[in-house]
Design a protein around this motif. Structure first.
Motif, PDB file in Angstrom:
ATOM      1  N   ALA A 256       0.850  -1.189   0.000  1.00 33.42           N
ATOM      2  CA  ALA A 256       0.000   0.000   0.000  1.00 33.42           C
ATOM      3  C   ALA A 256       0.885   1.237   0.000  1.00 33.42           C
ATOM      4  N   VAL A 257       0.773   2.035  -1.046  1.00 33.11           N
ATOM      5  CA  VAL A 257       1.643   3.200  -1.217  1.00 33.11           C
ATOM      6  C   VAL A 257       0.806   4.477  -1.197  1.00 33.11           C
ATOM      7  N   GLY A 258       1.109   5.365  -0.253  1.00 27.91           N
ATOM      8  CA  GLY A 258       0.381   6.629  -0.186  1.00 27.91           C
ATOM      9  C   GLY A 258      -1.077   6.455   0.173  1.00 27.91           C
ATOM     10  N   VAL A 274       0.590 -10.907   3.657  1.00 26.15           N
ATOM     11  CA  VAL A 274       1.587  -9.946   4.155  1.00 26.15           C
ATOM     12  C   VAL A 274       1.233  -8.565   3.603  1.00 26.15           C
ATOM     13  N   ILE A 275       1.172  -7.576   4.497  1.00 30.61           N
ATOM     14  CA  ILE A 275       0.826  -6.211   4.098  1.00 30.61           C
ATOM     15  C   ILE A 275       2.011  -5.295   4.381  1.00 30.61           C
ATOM     16  N   ALA A 290      -0.690  -3.268   8.948  1.00 31.92           N
ATOM     17  CA  ALA A 290       0.485  -3.640   8.164  1.00 31.92           C
ATOM     18  C   ALA A 290       1.419  -4.555   8.950  1.00 31.92           C
ATOM     19  N   ASP A 291       1.987  -5.545   8.253  1.00 31.24           N
ATOM     20  CA  ASP A 291       3.026  -6.388   8.850  1.00 31.24           C
ATOM     21  C   ASP A 291       4.355  -5.655   8.844  1.00 31.24           C
TER      22      ASP A 291
END
Length: 309
Positions: A256-258, A274-275, A290-291
């Motif tokens: 996940a970006v931005g 996996v995040i 998030a991991d």
């Protein structure tokens, strides 16, 4: 007790979502049949017949079903309901379009988006954007169910030897007709079945900056997703949206970006194995799920990551 699973396909290949619905049906228990309805879709029926545990494949091959019009398909499924205790279909766009009509025709309630089978008449499903799980019981003689595919592992695709039985009856409602379709074509993996997904949010700032995501996806062989905010801003196409009002994904790796991680977006991706989150705001909700989290400027991180790959 017999179960009918309506297959998801494109008249050429059986979609992986069907195998997830088969897995849910197998947990319910009982004899299992598959319905393949389409046009010139015999090869799909042959593929479906190889799924272990399937008793028979019902093939409805007619132009009335060629474009998956729900008005025609629901009439056929409702007509086949006698003799089945459960009717299942993946919770895809087609499933969400078809199954409510089937339930209405049968005058029963629908159980939507199940993620777990408790018993033959009791199921778990997410509510409130996935923040709560409701356990629901149906007393209807026929259970009409859509299956959230991320909640079930795909059943095996090989090893079965089911009989293919052609259905002669044709149902044409006459209330809708196919006009045209525009298919989004990409060399990248399909978003809902990709092993790796990279999603961008409003933090990217522009459609041009979204190319940073695209270049990284090409390096990783990943599918591209987007938040609703990014889609609404015109940074990405509608079919890229992940979330409560978009697509539900559960890849092995989700980057996940931005992305701030609004509850509506989390509902569509929090089942990922996996995040990884990249955001310069250390208070962003995405870091709570998030991991791995990196608090940094994405415009500095993404070029470095691309170079490292």
């Amino acid at each position: 007790m017999a179960i009918l699973v309506i297959a998801e396909h494109d008249n050429q290949a059986l979609k992986p979502a069907t195998l997830c619905a088969v897995s849910a049906a197998q947990q319910i228990g009982g004899e299992l049949d598959l319905l393949v309805m389409g046009q010139d879709c015999g090869v799909v029926a042959e593929t479906a017949a190889k799924v272990p545990g399937v008793r028979k494949v019902l093939l409805a091959d007619h132009q009335a079903y060629g474009h998956q019009l729900a008005e025609n398909g629901s009439g056929l499924v409702a007509g086949l309901a006698e003799g089945y205790s459960h009717l299942l279909m993946p919770s895809t766009s087609n499933g969400k379009n078809l199954m409510p009509r089937v339930a209405a025709l049968l005058d029963v309630g629908q159980i939507s988006d199940i993620i777990r089978v408790e018993s033959a008449d009791t199921f778990a499903r997410p509510i409130y954007a996935g923040n709560a799980i409701a356990t629901v019981q149906s007393l209807d003689a026929v259970k009409v169910i859509t299956v959230r595919t991320t909640g079930f592992d795909a059943a095996a695709a090989e090893g079965g030897d089911a009989v293919v039985e052609t259905i002669g009856q044709v149902f044409e409602a006459g209330t809708s007709r196919f006009v045209s379709e525009q298919l989004a074509r990409s060399e990248r993996p399909e978003l809902t079945s990709a092993r790796v997904v990279i999603s961008g949010g409003r933090g990217l700032g522009s459609k041009e900056n979204f190319q940073l995501i695209e270049r990284l996806a090409d390096k990783l062989g990943a599918a591209i997703g987007a938040s609703r905010a990014a889609v609404d801003a015109g940074y990405a196409a509608n079919d890229m949206q992940v979330g409560q009002t978009g697509k539900i994904v559960a890849p092995e790796l989700y980057i996940a970006v931005g992305l701030s991680g609004a509850i509506q977006h989390l509902a569509g991706m929090k089942d990922a194995k996996v995040i990884v989150a990249i955001n310069k705001d250390e208070e962003a909700p995405i870091f709570q799920v998030a991991d791995y989290g990196l608090v940094a400027d994405l415009f500095e991180v993404l070029p470095e990551l691309e170079k490292a790959l």
